[in-house]
Scaffold this motif. Structure first.
Motif, PDB file in Angstrom:
ATOM      1  N   UNK A 157     -14.446 -58.988  31.026  1.00 49.16           N
ATOM      2  CA  UNK A 157     -15.771 -58.929  30.428  1.00 49.16           C
ATOM      3  C   UNK A 157     -16.266 -57.494  30.292  1.00 49.16           C
ATOM      4  N   UNK A 158     -15.925 -56.643  31.275  1.00 52.22           N
ATOM      5  CA  UNK A 158     -16.404 -55.260  31.259  1.00 52.22           C
ATOM      6  C   UNK A 158     -15.801 -54.452  30.116  1.00 52.22           C
ATOM      7  N   UNK A 159     -14.728 -54.938  29.488  1.00 52.87           N
ATOM      8  CA  UNK A 159     -14.056 -54.160  28.448  1.00 52.87           C
ATOM      9  C   UNK A 159     -14.399 -54.649  27.036  1.00 52.87           C
ATOM     10  N   UNK A 160     -15.468 -55.453  26.918  1.00 54.52           N
ATOM     11  CA  UNK A 160     -15.932 -55.909  25.611  1.00 54.52           C
ATOM     12  C   UNK A 160     -17.142 -55.071  25.202  1.00 54.52           C
ATOM     13  N   UNK A 161     -17.074 -54.463  24.018  1.00 50.71           N
ATOM     14  CA  UNK A 161     -18.219 -53.710  23.504  1.00 50.71           C
ATOM     15  C   UNK A 161     -18.640 -54.295  22.160  1.00 50.71           C
ATOM     16  N   UNK A 162     -19.946 -54.441  21.983  1.00 56.59           N
ATOM     17  CA  UNK A 162     -20.504 -54.947  20.725  1.00 56.59           C
ATOM     18  C   UNK A 162     -21.432 -53.883  20.156  1.00 56.59           C
ATOM     19  N   UNK A 163     -21.204 -53.511  18.894  1.00 56.09           N
ATOM     20  CA  UNK A 163     -21.959 -52.407  18.288  1.00 56.09           C
ATOM     21  C   UNK A 163     -23.386 -52.796  17.911  1.00 56.09           C
ATOM     22  N   UNK A 164     -23.711 -54.081  17.928  1.00 54.09           N
ATOM     23  CA  UNK A 164     -25.089 -54.490  17.677  1.00 54.09           C
ATOM     24  C   UNK A 164     -25.277 -55.102  16.297  1.00 54.09           C
ATOM     25  N   UNK A 165     -26.521 -55.462  16.006  1.00 54.17           N
ATOM     26  CA  UNK A 165     -26.887 -56.029  14.708  1.00 54.17           C
ATOM     27  C   UNK A 165     -28.004 -55.191  14.107  1.00 54.17           C
ATOM     28  N   UNK A 166     -28.030 -55.154  12.784  1.00 49.36           N
ATOM     29  CA  UNK A 166     -28.981 -54.275  12.093  1.00 49.36           C
ATOM     30  C   UNK A 166     -29.377 -54.912  10.772  1.00 49.36           C
ATOM     31  N   UNK A 167     -30.676 -55.011  10.523  1.00 54.47           N
ATOM     32  CA  UNK A 167     -31.190 -55.555   9.264  1.00 54.47           C
ATOM     33  C   UNK A 167     -32.296 -54.642   8.743  1.00 54.47           C
ATOM     34  N   UNK A 168     -32.241 -54.347   7.421  1.00 51.91           N
ATOM     35  CA  UNK A 168     -33.225 -53.415   6.857  1.00 51.91           C
ATOM     36  C   UNK A 168     -33.489 -53.742   5.398  1.00 51.91           C
ATOM     37  N   UNK A 169     -34.754 -53.611   4.981  1.00 55.20           N
ATOM     38  CA  UNK A 169     -35.154 -53.685   3.583  1.00 55.20           C
ATOM     39  C   UNK A 169     -35.946 -52.426   3.237  1.00 55.20           C
ATOM     40  N   UNK A 170     -35.641 -51.813   2.114  1.00 49.85           N
ATOM     41  CA  UNK A 170     -36.349 -50.612   1.680  1.00 49.85           C
ATOM     42  C   UNK A 170     -36.642 -50.731   0.187  1.00 49.85           C
ATOM     43  N   UNK A 171     -37.922 -50.599  -0.160  1.00 54.02           N
ATOM     44  CA  UNK A 171     -38.353 -50.636  -1.558  1.00 54.02           C
ATOM     45  C   UNK A 171     -39.008 -49.301  -1.884  1.00 54.02           C
ATOM     46  N   UNK A 172     -38.537 -48.646  -2.936  1.00 51.08           N
ATOM     47  CA  UNK A 172     -39.066 -47.347  -3.352  1.00 51.08           C
ATOM     48  C   UNK A 172     -39.429 -47.386  -4.834  1.00 51.08           C
ATOM     49  N   UNK A 173     -40.460 -46.650  -5.196  1.00 48.62           N
ATOM     50  CA  UNK A 173     -40.820 -46.546  -6.608  1.00 48.62           C
ATOM     51  C   UNK A 173     -42.298 -46.780  -6.839  1.00 48.62           C
ATOM     52  N   UNK A 174     -42.745 -46.420  -8.036  1.00 48.06           N
ATOM     53  CA  UNK A 174     -44.156 -46.507  -8.394  1.00 48.06           C
ATOM     54  C   UNK A 174     -44.442 -47.779  -9.180  1.00 48.06           C
ATOM     55  N   UNK A 175     -45.727 -48.119  -9.236  1.00 44.36           N
ATOM     56  CA  UNK A 175     -46.211 -49.288  -9.965  1.00 44.36           C
ATOM     57  C   UNK A 175     -47.431 -48.826 -10.764  1.00 44.36           C
ATOM     58  N   UNK A 176     -47.309 -48.802 -12.113  1.00 45.48           N
ATOM     59  CA  UNK A 176     -48.328 -48.154 -12.938  1.00 45.48           C
ATOM     60  C   UNK A 176     -48.698 -49.034 -14.134  1.00 45.48           C
ATOM     61  N   UNK A 177     -49.999 -49.160 -14.387  1.00 43.27           N
ATOM     62  CA  UNK A 177     -50.523 -49.716 -15.631  1.00 43.27           C
ATOM     63  C   UNK A 177     -51.537 -48.705 -16.163  1.00 43.27           C
ATOM     64  N   UNK A 178     -51.383 -48.262 -17.410  1.00 42.29           N
ATOM     65  CA  UNK A 178     -52.236 -47.165 -17.866  1.00 42.29           C
ATOM     66  C   UNK A 178     -52.580 -47.280 -19.341  1.00 42.29           C
ATOM     67  N   UNK A 179     -53.744 -46.727 -19.665  1.00 43.12           N
ATOM     68  CA  UNK A 179     -54.233 -46.576 -21.037  1.00 43.12           C
ATOM     69  C   UNK A 179     -54.744 -45.148 -21.153  1.00 43.12           C
ATOM     70  N   UNK A 180     -54.128 -44.354 -22.027  1.00 40.95           N
ATOM     71  CA  UNK A 180     -54.466 -42.936 -22.086  1.00 40.95           C
ATOM     72  C   UNK A 180     -54.505 -42.449 -23.532  1.00 40.95           C
ATOM     73  N   UNK A 181     -55.536 -41.658 -23.837  1.00 46.19           N
ATOM     74  CA  UNK A 181     -55.662 -40.992 -25.136  1.00 46.19           C
ATOM     75  C   UNK A 181     -55.617 -41.978 -26.304  1.00 46.19           C
ATOM     76  N   UNK A 182     -56.124 -43.173 -26.099  1.00 46.74           N
ATOM     77  CA  UNK A 182     -56.137 -44.190 -27.152  1.00 46.74           C
ATOM     78  C   UNK A 182     -57.573 -44.490 -27.556  1.00 46.74           C
ATOM     79  N   UNK A 183     -57.746 -44.853 -28.822  1.00 43.29           N
ATOM     80  CA  UNK A 183     -59.068 -45.209 -29.327  1.00 43.29           C
ATOM     81  C   UNK A 183     -59.197 -46.725 -29.362  1.00 43.29           C
ATOM     82  N   UNK A 184     -60.207 -47.240 -28.652  1.00 42.59           N
ATOM     83  CA  UNK A 184     -60.487 -48.673 -28.672  1.00 42.59           C
ATOM     84  C   UNK A 184     -61.524 -48.923 -29.760  1.00 42.59           C
ATOM     85  N   UNK A 185     -61.048 -49.214 -30.959  1.00 42.55           N
ATOM     86  CA  UNK A 185     -61.949 -49.353 -32.101  1.00 42.55           C
ATOM     87  C   UNK A 185     -62.862 -50.562 -31.974  1.00 42.55           C
ATOM     88  N   UNK A 186     -62.262 -51.686 -31.597  1.00 45.11           N
ATOM     89  CA  UNK A 186     -63.051 -52.914 -31.585  1.00 45.11           C
ATOM     90  C   UNK A 186     -62.413 -53.888 -30.598  1.00 45.11           C
TER      91      UNK A 186
END
Length: 220
Positions: A157-186
């Motif tokens: 038993x002393x000669x058994x090694x377990x490296x472990x468990x690992x779980x990860x989530x990573x989300x990167x990036x922007x989220x954009x909604x935009x209105x620029x330099x536009x004419x809202x006529x009507x």
């Protein structure tokens, strides 16, 4: 196992500049870019790597309609599973080393819906909406290994090694909604500009290993 994907979804409407404008006249206008792809990997080391943007860009255009919807949405799903293994110690010799169980997701994505320049108008109480949405489902699940032995206790038993468990989530990036330099006529109805992130991320990691026999159990 590593899944590498570059997956972009893009719609572009309009002109690059100058006096000329793209012009769209319709009862209703809907311009939508949507990523619905499912990415999945399953292995002792399971990794998903996803890049790519989702975008709708209207530039120097004239839009005339009853209702107009410009929408960019990322609704991808990612699943990385490292399932637990059953290892019979009676069939193996010590020392025994068990690799790490890894479940990892990483997504890098910009989501953008934009109107730049030009003119916008609606008629008959119509709505004009610019919408950017991130609605991801991301799961990382790293399970434990089960060590089975008929010997009590296992002599090495002393000669058994377990490296472990690992779980990860990573989300990167922007989220954009935009209105620029536009004419809202009507705008006889309403104008809505929204950016919404309603993603669900779930990462779970179990114990490294569980030992079992007919009369004892041990978790590590």
């Amino acid at each position: 196992v590593t899944l590498n994907v570059d997956d972009s979804v893009a719609i572009s409407v309009g002109s690059s500049g100058g006096d000329d404008q793209a012009r769209i006249v319709a009862e209703s206008i809907g311009i939508r870019a949507n990523r619905l792809t499912a990415y999945a990997s399953q292995a002792v080391s399971a990794n998903n790597r996803v890049t790519g943007d989702v975008s709708v860009d209207v530039t120097n255009a004239s839009l005339v309609s009853g209702d107009t919807l410009l929408s960019a949405a990322d609704e991808a799903s990612l699943s990385a599973i490292s399932p637990g293994l059953e290892i019979n110690l009676d069939d193996l010799n010590a020392p025994l080393s068990i690799d790490a169980a890894i479940a990892s997701n990483r997504i890098t994505s910009n989501v953008r819906a934009s109107v730049t320049g030009g003119t916008i108008s609606t008629s008959s109480q119509g709505e004009f909406e610019i919408s950017s949405t991130r609605d991801l489902e991301v799961q990382a699940d790293s399970g434990s290994n089960t060590l089975v032995s008929s010997t009590i206790p296992y002599p090495n038993l002393h000669s058994i090694t377990a490296a472990g468990t690992y779980a990860r989530n990573l989300v990167e990036g922007s989220l954009v909604a935009s209105l620029a330099d536009s004419a809202a006529d009507q705008l006889l109805g309403g104008l809505t500009i929204e950016a919404v992130d309603k993603s669900l991320l779930d990462a779970r990691s179990d114990t490294s290993a569980v030992m079992q026999s007919d009369s004892f159990a041990l978790a590590a």
